[in-house]
Design an enzyme around this catalytic site. Structure first.
Site, PDB file in Angstrom:
ATOM      1  N   MET A  40       6.172   6.580  18.067  1.00  0.00           N
ATOM      2  CA  MET A  40       5.897   7.637  17.095  1.00  0.00           C
ATOM      3  C   MET A  40       4.564   8.360  17.293  1.00  0.00           C
ATOM      4  O   MET A  40       4.469   9.561  17.069  1.00  0.00           O
ATOM      5  CB  MET A  40       5.968   7.060  15.680  1.00  0.00           C
ATOM      6  CG  MET A  40       7.364   6.606  15.289  1.00  0.00           C
ATOM      7  SD  MET A  40       7.468   6.148  13.562  1.00  0.00           S
ATOM      8  CE  MET A  40       9.179   5.608  13.458  1.00  0.00           C
ATOM      9  N   LYS A  50       0.833  -1.208   0.000  1.00  0.00           N
ATOM     10  CA  LYS A  50       0.000   0.000   0.000  1.00  0.00           C
ATOM     11  C   LYS A  50       0.863   1.251   0.000  1.00  0.00           C
ATOM     12  O   LYS A  50       0.654   2.172  -0.796  1.00  0.00           O
ATOM     13  CB  LYS A  50      -0.926   0.019   1.216  1.00  0.00           C
ATOM     14  CG  LYS A  50      -1.737   1.316   1.347  1.00  0.00           C
ATOM     15  CD  LYS A  50      -2.586   1.334   2.601  1.00  0.00           C
ATOM     16  CE  LYS A  50      -1.802   1.774   3.827  1.00  0.00           C
ATOM     17  NZ  LYS A  50      -1.646   3.265   3.870  1.00  0.00           N
ATOM     18  N   ASN A  51       1.844   1.304   0.906  1.00  0.00           N
ATOM     19  CA  ASN A  51       2.641   2.518   1.046  1.00  0.00           C
ATOM     20  C   ASN A  51       3.450   2.810  -0.214  1.00  0.00           C
ATOM     21  O   ASN A  51       3.603   3.968  -0.605  1.00  0.00           O
ATOM     22  CB  ASN A  51       3.560   2.394   2.260  1.00  0.00           C
ATOM     23  CG  ASN A  51       2.785   2.413   3.564  1.00  0.00           C
ATOM     24  OD1 ASN A  51       1.706   2.975   3.651  1.00  0.00           O
ATOM     25  ND2 ASN A  51       3.335   1.789   4.597  1.00  0.00           N
ATOM     26  N   ASP A 102      -5.147   7.722   9.103  1.00  0.00           N
ATOM     27  CA  ASP A 102      -5.411   7.183  10.427  1.00  0.00           C
ATOM     28  C   ASP A 102      -5.399   8.272  11.494  1.00  0.00           C
ATOM     29  O   ASP A 102      -4.586   9.202  11.437  1.00  0.00           O
ATOM     30  CB  ASP A 102      -4.352   6.140  10.801  1.00  0.00           C
ATOM     31  CG  ASP A 102      -4.443   4.899   9.937  1.00  0.00           C
ATOM     32  OD1 ASP A 102      -5.556   4.573   9.499  1.00  0.00           O
ATOM     33  OD2 ASP A 102      -3.403   4.264   9.701  1.00  0.00           O
TER      34      ASP A 102
END
Length: 434
Positions: free
Chosen positions: A341, A22-23, A121
């Site tokens: 993160m 996906k990325n 997200d």
């Protein structure tokens, strides 16, 4: 809104092939704007985040021609310069985080562009300062319009520069690499992200005529060129989907074989799961996870409690931390898992606690998991997900649990996992989409 009804407690078996990353797909599709020539991309996953970026490209005037399953031709020869100001573009742009990577290509083509805040997200603060600071060093100016909730970016010309990144942002690195590839002069990016999908973007740009050295390291040197040509590019398998399948096999005590795996490229992923006690058998380009009635979390070399944390590549990817948690829940032993993160990413563990998991959320970034192995089974419940990786983690938990679970908000899972219910049902799962 669709939901999954999951009947858990069934071991799975069989072979599964991961879909394209996906990325990587979001990055390389945005890069097709850098040339007027035809770019062919293979192994694009059929997921909603990809559909959103394709819709944005279509609105911009990119001609997208399907060639077969997962393969498309992109031609950005004739673009609409004012479409970014329309409400339909703004709405689509706000659906997906990857839309931010349209910024650099649009500046290359238009010299001026207005973009709203990207979507994605809801896992905590996800600043765009790495993008803006890097692009400013190349000659871009930014102004925020409060009324329109959008940034106006413009440049007269793009000029190479030394860019000291405030953080090795993956999407920030991608944006700067795309802009620098067509800037005048030399650009050095440090510390650059070096994840496999960033490497793939760089390799695709080189195939189009860009000059990039240091690919795979945290120092990228780019000599700008005046023109990029077309190319054919194939997307890597999704390492996060592969990691999800490993966690699924472990938690459900299943026997799975994952095919089409670039073993040497994704080494940090295998390291993460081996620390959790998972046996992984490598064979050419496949990965076999044998049945394990139990597995034990490793200890540190001095015998102390193992601590697992995410880090920039080649560290453990942040998107694997959720999968590591549910894997540890079904292991024997203790572990402290540190998600550095994003400060809102671990809140989904409340659902795991409700299912009977023995863990403590120490603070927004750390969770202490007490793995009880076979001594205790999770129980089915009702739950909902706010992001892709939490969604697949809850699905794994439901498949491993006794009884029936209902997972709402499954469009989050569909954003990153193609037809996951059908693919897992083919392995013996029982997932109903309702």
């Amino acid at each position: 809104m669709h939901k999954f009804i999951v009947h858990g407690g069934r071991p799975l078996s069989g072979t599964i092939k991961p879909k394209g990353s996906k990325n990587e797909a979001l990055q390389v599709m945005c890069a097709t704007l850098l040339t007027e020539a035809i770019v062919t991309i293979n192994n694009i996953p059929d997921i909603t985040d990809v559909h959103s970026v394709m819709q944005l490209l279509t609105l911009l005037g990119v001609q997208i021609v399907p060639l077969g399953k997962g393969s498309y031709q992109f031609c950005a020869a004739h673009l609409h310069t004012d479409v970014t100001l329309t409400e339909i573009f703004r709405q689509e742009y706000a659906k997906v985080r990857g839309s931010i990577m349209l910024l650099a290509p649009l500046l290359v083509r238009f010299k001026s562009v207005s973009v709203p805040k990207p979507g994605g997200d809801r896992i905590g603060r996800r600043g765009v300062h790495a993008h803006f600071e890097g692009l400013e060093r190349l000659g871009v100016t930014f102004c925020y319009n409060v009324d329109e909730e959008a940034w106006k970016a413009k440049c007269t010309t793009l000029s190479g520069s030394y860019i000291l990144m405030p953080e090795p942002s993956v999407t920030g690195t991608a944006n700067i690499v795309m802009a620098a590839s067509m800037a005048k002069g030399k650009t050095i990016i440090y510390p650059a992200a070096c994840e496999p999908h960033v490497q793939q973007l760089c390799h695709m740009l080189v195939a189009m005529g860009a000059t990039i050295t240091g690919i795979g390291s945290n120092i990228l040197t780019i000599e700008g060129v005046a023109h990029l040509s077309g190319t054919v590019h194939t997307i890597l398998p999704d390492m996060l989907e592969i990691g999800s399948f490993i966690g699924l096999a472990a938690a459900t005590k299943s026997t799975l074989t994952i095919t089409d795996v670039p073993i040497n490229l994704f080494t940090p992923v295998w390291s993460c799961f081996r620390k959790l006690g998972i046996r992984l058998e490598e064979d050419d380009n496949s990965l076999h996870i044998p049945f394990q009635p139990s597995y034990h979390i490793q200890k540190e070399i001095d015998g102390n409690l193992l601590s697992l944390s995410d880090a920039v590549w080649p560290g453990i990817p942040a998107d694997l931390i959720s999968i590591a948690i549910i894997t540890a829940v079904h292991a024997h032993g203790h572990i402290l898992i540190h998600q550095k993160m994003f400060e809102s990413r671990l809140f989904f563990v409340d659902h795991l606690i409700e299912m009977g998991a023995r863990l403590i959320l120490c603070d927004p970034h750390r969770v202490h998991v007490v793995g009880l192995g076979n001594a205790y089974r999770l129980r089915g419940t009702r739950m909902s997900s706010n992001d892709i990786r939490a969604g697949i983690t809850l699905l794994i938990a439901a498949l491993a649990a006794e009884g029936t679970s209902t997972i709402a908000n499954i469009h989050q899972i569909d954003r990153g996992y193609e037809q996951i219910d059908q693919r897992l049902n083919a392995l013996g799962a029982s997932i109903e989409r309702a």
